[in-house]
Design a protein around this motif. Structure first.
Motif, mmCIF file in Angstrom:
data_model
loop_
_atom_site.group_PDB
_atom_site.id
_atom_site.type_symbol
_atom_site.label_atom_id
_atom_site.label_comp_id
_atom_site.label_asym_id
_atom_site.label_seq_id
_atom_site.Cartn_x
_atom_site.Cartn_y
_atom_site.Cartn_z
ATOM 1 N N THR A 40 -10.443 54.526 -20.990
ATOM 2 C CA THR A 40 -11.487 55.460 -21.764
ATOM 3 C C THR A 40 -12.120 56.310 -20.932
ATOM 4 O O THR A 40 -12.802 55.969 -19.660
ATOM 5 C CB THR A 40 -12.106 54.712 -22.660
ATOM 6 O OG1 THR A 40 -11.549 53.721 -23.455
ATOM 7 C CG2 THR A 40 -13.115 55.543 -23.445
ATOM 8 N N LEU A 50 -6.946 49.858 -22.459
ATOM 9 C CA LEU A 50 -7.387 50.570 -23.442
ATOM 10 C C LEU A 50 -8.978 51.002 -23.156
ATOM 11 O O LEU A 50 -9.317 52.202 -22.930
ATOM 12 C CB LEU A 50 -7.525 50.469 -24.869
ATOM 13 C CG LEU A 50 -8.239 51.306 -26.053
ATOM 14 C CD1 LEU A 50 -7.226 52.444 -26.154
ATOM 15 C CD2 LEU A 50 -8.493 50.523 -27.246
ATOM 16 N N LEU A 64 -6.322 48.749 -33.088
ATOM 17 C CA LEU A 64 -6.654 47.527 -32.280
ATOM 18 C C LEU A 64 -7.902 46.792 -32.534
ATOM 19 O O LEU A 64 -8.705 46.179 -31.653
ATOM 20 C CB LEU A 64 -6.816 47.800 -30.818
ATOM 21 C CG LEU A 64 -5.453 48.223 -30.091
ATOM 22 C CD1 LEU A 64 -5.758 48.524 -28.751
ATOM 23 C CD2 LEU A 64 -4.424 47.401 -30.173
ATOM 24 N N ASN A 115 -7.633 54.603 -33.865
ATOM 25 C CA ASN A 115 -6.474 55.290 -33.655
ATOM 26 C C ASN A 115 -5.272 54.416 -33.444
ATOM 27 O O ASN A 115 -4.214 54.724 -33.685
ATOM 28 C CB ASN A 115 -6.663 56.579 -32.675
ATOM 29 C CG ASN A 115 -7.431 57.734 -33.134
ATOM 30 O OD1 ASN A 115 -7.748 57.673 -34.444
ATOM 31 N ND2 ASN A 115 -8.024 58.419 -32.430
ATOM 32 N N ASN A 116 -5.580 53.516 -32.565
ATOM 33 C CA ASN A 116 -4.316 52.621 -32.214
ATOM 34 C C ASN A 116 -4.339 51.233 -32.799
ATOM 35 O O ASN A 116 -3.522 50.312 -32.441
ATOM 36 C CB ASN A 116 -4.600 52.066 -30.610
ATOM 37 C CG ASN A 116 -4.349 53.458 -29.611
ATOM 38 O OD1 ASN A 116 -3.593 53.975 -29.480
ATOM 39 N ND2 ASN A 116 -5.394 53.625 -28.894
ATOM 40 N N SER A 130 -10.708 55.545 -30.114
ATOM 41 C CA SER A 130 -9.345 54.960 -29.720
ATOM 42 C C SER A 130 -8.855 53.700 -30.318
ATOM 43 O O SER A 130 -7.829 53.463 -30.680
ATOM 44 C CB SER A 130 -9.638 54.727 -27.913
ATOM 45 O OG SER A 130 -9.569 55.982 -27.392
ATOM 46 N N GLU A 160 -3.491 44.935 -23.054
ATOM 47 C CA GLU A 160 -3.478 46.140 -24.081
ATOM 48 C C GLU A 160 -4.948 46.412 -24.192
ATOM 49 O O GLU A 160 -5.238 47.609 -24.266
ATOM 50 C CB GLU A 160 -2.895 45.743 -25.482
ATOM 51 C CG GLU A 160 -2.661 46.943 -26.378
ATOM 52 C CD GLU A 160 -1.961 46.697 -27.733
ATOM 53 O OE1 GLU A 160 -1.657 47.571 -28.469
ATOM 54 O OE2 GLU A 160 -1.779 45.559 -28.145
ATOM 55 N N SER A 161 -5.868 45.749 -24.575
ATOM 56 C CA SER A 161 -7.115 46.043 -24.675
ATOM 57 C C SER A 161 -7.930 46.206 -23.497
ATOM 58 O O SER A 161 -8.807 47.177 -23.360
ATOM 59 C CB SER A 161 -8.099 44.774 -25.288
ATOM 60 O OG SER A 161 -8.072 43.489 -24.348
#
Length: 176
Positions: A86, A82, A35, A32-33, A29, A78-79
């Motif tokens: 998950t 994410l 980050l 993909n993002n 993830s 944001e973090s």
């Protein structure tokens, strides 16, 4: 965006047995993002366990904290979102809704390399000595010192009992 100095270690609670899946899913993830600047590393604290059964040594990795993974990250909405969303994650460790960073000293202690030895011998068991002066003698275990990985065995010799201190791998439990 952010610099690495702001990154702290956080403890994330997962479903038991899902630690490896959570680590893989979270790393995917993050990639993909895009980050990587917010979430740096995901670790699962592991220790090596040496199991000695029937004179066979096996090194087995074991999770130090089943049901938890460590995440090095900059805490932003944001973090947090994410990680929290998950698959397999149940939440962060902390008070209320605010995750608490893990002090660096605690992280270092968790990740410190350790080896634990598990022995299939108990006090009172009959054992055969495998090496040294008393090789091939049988005796009875009277004491086990797990910290120093030593056993004390009483060996009958010439109508007298002789106490011998041996390491875990110098004895073999006899089947009754």
């Amino acid at each position: 965006m952010s610099d690495k100095a702001e990154m702290n270690w956080y403890v994330v609670h997962t479903y038991s047995g899902y630690e490896n899946k959570v680590k893989a899913n979270l790393e995917k993830s993050v990639e993909n993002n895009g980050l990587q600047d917010l979430i740096g590393e995901v670790q699962i604290p592991i220790e090596e366990v040496i199991e000695i059964k029937n004179n066979k040594r096996r090194v087995v990795p074991r999770k130090r904290m089943p049901g938890y993974v460590l995440v090095r990250m900059v805490m932003t909405n944001e973090s947090w979102y994410l990680v929290r969303n998950t698959r397999g994650v149940t939440g962060f460790v902390g008070t209320g809704t605010k995750p608490t960073p893990l002090p660096d000293s605690d992280y270092a202690a968790l990740m410190e390399s350790t080896t634990v030895t598990q022995l299939d011998i108990q006090v009172g068991d009959e054992v055969r000595i495998l090496s040294g002066l008393f090789e091939n003698f049988n005796g009875r275990v009277t004491e086990i010192d797990e910290e120093n990985q030593r056993v004390r065995v009483v060996v009958p010799m010439m109508k007298r009992d002789t106490a011998v201190e041996l390491s875990f791998d110098e004895v073999l439990r006899l089947e009754n």
